[in-house]
Design an enzyme around this catalytic site. Sequence first.
Site, mmCIF file in Angstrom:
data_model
loop_
_atom_site.group_PDB
_atom_site.id
_atom_site.type_symbol
_atom_site.label_atom_id
_atom_site.label_comp_id
_atom_site.label_asym_id
_atom_site.label_seq_id
_atom_site.Cartn_x
_atom_site.Cartn_y
_atom_site.Cartn_z
ATOM 1 N N ASP A 192 0.821 -1.229 0.000
ATOM 2 C CA ASP A 192 0.000 0.000 0.000
ATOM 3 C C ASP A 192 0.849 1.270 0.000
ATOM 4 O OD1 ASP A 192 -2.263 -1.695 0.350
ATOM 5 O OD2 ASP A 192 -1.923 -1.664 2.517
ATOM 6 N N HIS B 42 -3.968 -1.958 -6.339
ATOM 7 C CA HIS B 42 -3.142 -0.813 -6.698
ATOM 8 C C HIS B 42 -4.084 0.283 -7.184
ATOM 9 C CE1 HIS B 42 0.633 -3.472 -7.536
ATOM 10 N NE2 HIS B 42 0.178 -3.557 -6.311
ATOM 11 N N ARG C 285 -10.858 -2.467 4.621
ATOM 12 C CA ARG C 285 -10.475 -2.554 6.032
ATOM 13 C C ARG C 285 -9.664 -1.316 6.438
ATOM 14 N NH1 ARG C 285 -7.408 -8.292 6.807
ATOM 15 N NH2 ARG C 285 -6.504 -7.724 4.818
HETATM 16 P P1 GDP Z 1 -0.224 0.198 -3.862
HETATM 17 O O1 GDP Z 1 -0.898 -1.103 -3.601
HETATM 18 O O2 GDP Z 1 1.192 0.234 -3.399
HETATM 19 O O3 GDP Z 1 -0.380 0.667 -5.268
HETATM 20 O O4 GDP Z 1 -0.967 1.282 -2.937
HETATM 21 P P2 GDP Z 1 -2.540 1.481 -2.722
HETATM 22 O O5 GDP Z 1 -3.166 1.831 -3.978
HETATM 23 O O6 GDP Z 1 -3.088 0.351 -1.947
HETATM 24 O O7 GDP Z 1 -2.540 2.698 -1.691
HETATM 25 C C1 GDP Z 1 -2.023 3.934 -2.002
HETATM 26 C C2 GDP Z 1 -3.144 4.961 -1.794
HETATM 27 O O8 GDP Z 1 -2.596 6.253 -1.659
HETATM 28 C C3 GDP Z 1 -4.076 5.071 -2.996
HETATM 29 O O9 GDP Z 1 -5.358 5.379 -2.541
HETATM 30 C C4 GDP Z 1 -3.495 6.251 -3.793
HETATM 31 O O10 GDP Z 1 -4.452 6.919 -4.603
HETATM 32 C C5 GDP Z 1 -3.034 7.130 -2.684
HETATM 33 N N1 GDP Z 1 -1.862 7.954 -3.001
HETATM 34 C C6 GDP Z 1 -0.760 7.573 -3.698
HETATM 35 N N2 GDP Z 1 0.154 8.575 -3.667
HETATM 36 C C7 GDP Z 1 -0.391 9.584 -2.932
HETATM 37 C C8 GDP Z 1 0.078 10.854 -2.497
HETATM 38 O O11 GDP Z 1 1.188 11.268 -2.782
HETATM 39 N N3 GDP Z 1 -0.769 11.597 -1.724
HETATM 40 C C9 GDP Z 1 -2.005 11.166 -1.363
HETATM 41 N N4 GDP Z 1 -2.745 11.970 -0.594
HETATM 42 N N5 GDP Z 1 -2.484 9.970 -1.736
HETATM 43 C C10 GDP Z 1 -1.674 9.181 -2.506
#
Ligand code: GDP
Length: 423
Positions: A12, A40, A303
């Site tokens: 995440d 993702h 969750r």
């Molecule tokens: P992944 O599984 O590593 O791709 O990560 P996830 O998608 O599960 O979680 C990352 C969350 O953070 C997502 O809801 C993204 O839209 C959000 N996100 C990613 N980069 C940023 C950021 O720089 N700032 C903010 N506020 N949200 C972000």
Amino acid sequence: MNSAVVGINWGDEGKGRMVDYFAERYDVVVRFQGGGNAGHTVINDKGKFALHLLPSGIFRENVVNVLGNGVALDPEKLYNEIESLEKAGVKITPTNLKISSRASILFPWHRLIDELEENRLADKKYGSTKQGIAPFYADKYRKKTVLAGELLYDDDVIGTIKKALEWDNLIITDIYKCEPYSAEDIESWVNKYCSKIKPYITDVKEYLEEAHLNNKNILFEAQLGSLRDIDYGIYPYTTSSTTLSTYAPIGAGAPELKIDKTVGVVKAYSTCVGEGPFVSEYFGDEADELREKGAEYGAKTGRPRRVGALDLVATKYGVEVQGATSIALTKLDVLSYMKEINVCTAYLIDDVKTNKFPFPSQLKKAKPVYEVLKGWATDISNVRSFDELPIEAKEYILFIEKYLKCPIEYVSVGPERESLIKR
Ligand code: GDP
């Protein structure tokens, strides 16, 4: 150029948004491990998406997306995901999506066994998303599942799948004392879902080798993070596959390829979904506020994620095992509300201070040692260059970089594609 985008922590971290950003400069994006058990999140001109199995390059028109042999190929989940993206106007064809014929199939009874086992464990559960991942990988390694290529090559593929089911039905009936999974159900499931994904199944090894010979840029996209790696993570609170970049060429389908660059994605604070030790965890109001500001709810399950201070001890270990050559630091904007920011720089274990990440079972004894850095207390979400950042934010970044001994090349300040600072 072959690059990998990997998670440094518990997952995440924002890998999806980084892959979506990088994909512009790559010809091929490959998922090499894991399955539909995590999400993702990608926000771009087409909308907001939670991708579970499809590679995050799927939104870029000229990018070929590959699901490698290391992936837990769940035809039902994949088919549903393809359908929902197509509804949003994303074109998916055998030209821009290729599935390795050597990927093993995750069957619906793997999900059932996953659930039965979590129920059996009750309060000792591992926090599985019940997507069948652990039973699937167990079956893959004891050779009790079926390769996707058999959908193309086996004249009696239903018979072969039924043989695989025989084994798992023994587990369902003898261990869990439940009704066996019906062989008729599997026939209709295969006809419904496997037939839909069949056109995408191909010899990915041949495709990737040719792409490499033609100087195509290949990006490997990992799921979860270092601390969830089956061999190097916080076992048993890990996933069941290898989340590390060194595995990428093997799980992708072209083991002879070398990785030139590994971008490790680190969140500006720490989060963890599910069970297991989490040394710098916050509780109470402090946790609630950070969770709300960071919208920390699982992309797959909704969750609430456990949240805490950036754990640099775990992060440094994560950087090492990934062999990261640079870092993308995400969600820095989320910390803008804090006047002071805790950073965990060491652990106290039996009153001994250490900055070495310990053997997993020692983690439950570890207490965090914090250094307190100044917050910037101003909105940074519109900042697009390092120089424009408030001095305190720069110091936060430089502090992390110095500790990790790895350059922070990207800083993201919002979830959108363009909310990114490149140093
Ligand atoms: P992944 O599984 O590593 O791709 O990560 P996830 O998608 O599960 O979680 C990352 C969350 O953070 C997502 O809801 C993204 O839209 C959000 N996100 C990613 N980069 C940023 C950021 O720089 N700032 C903010 N506020 N949200 C972000």
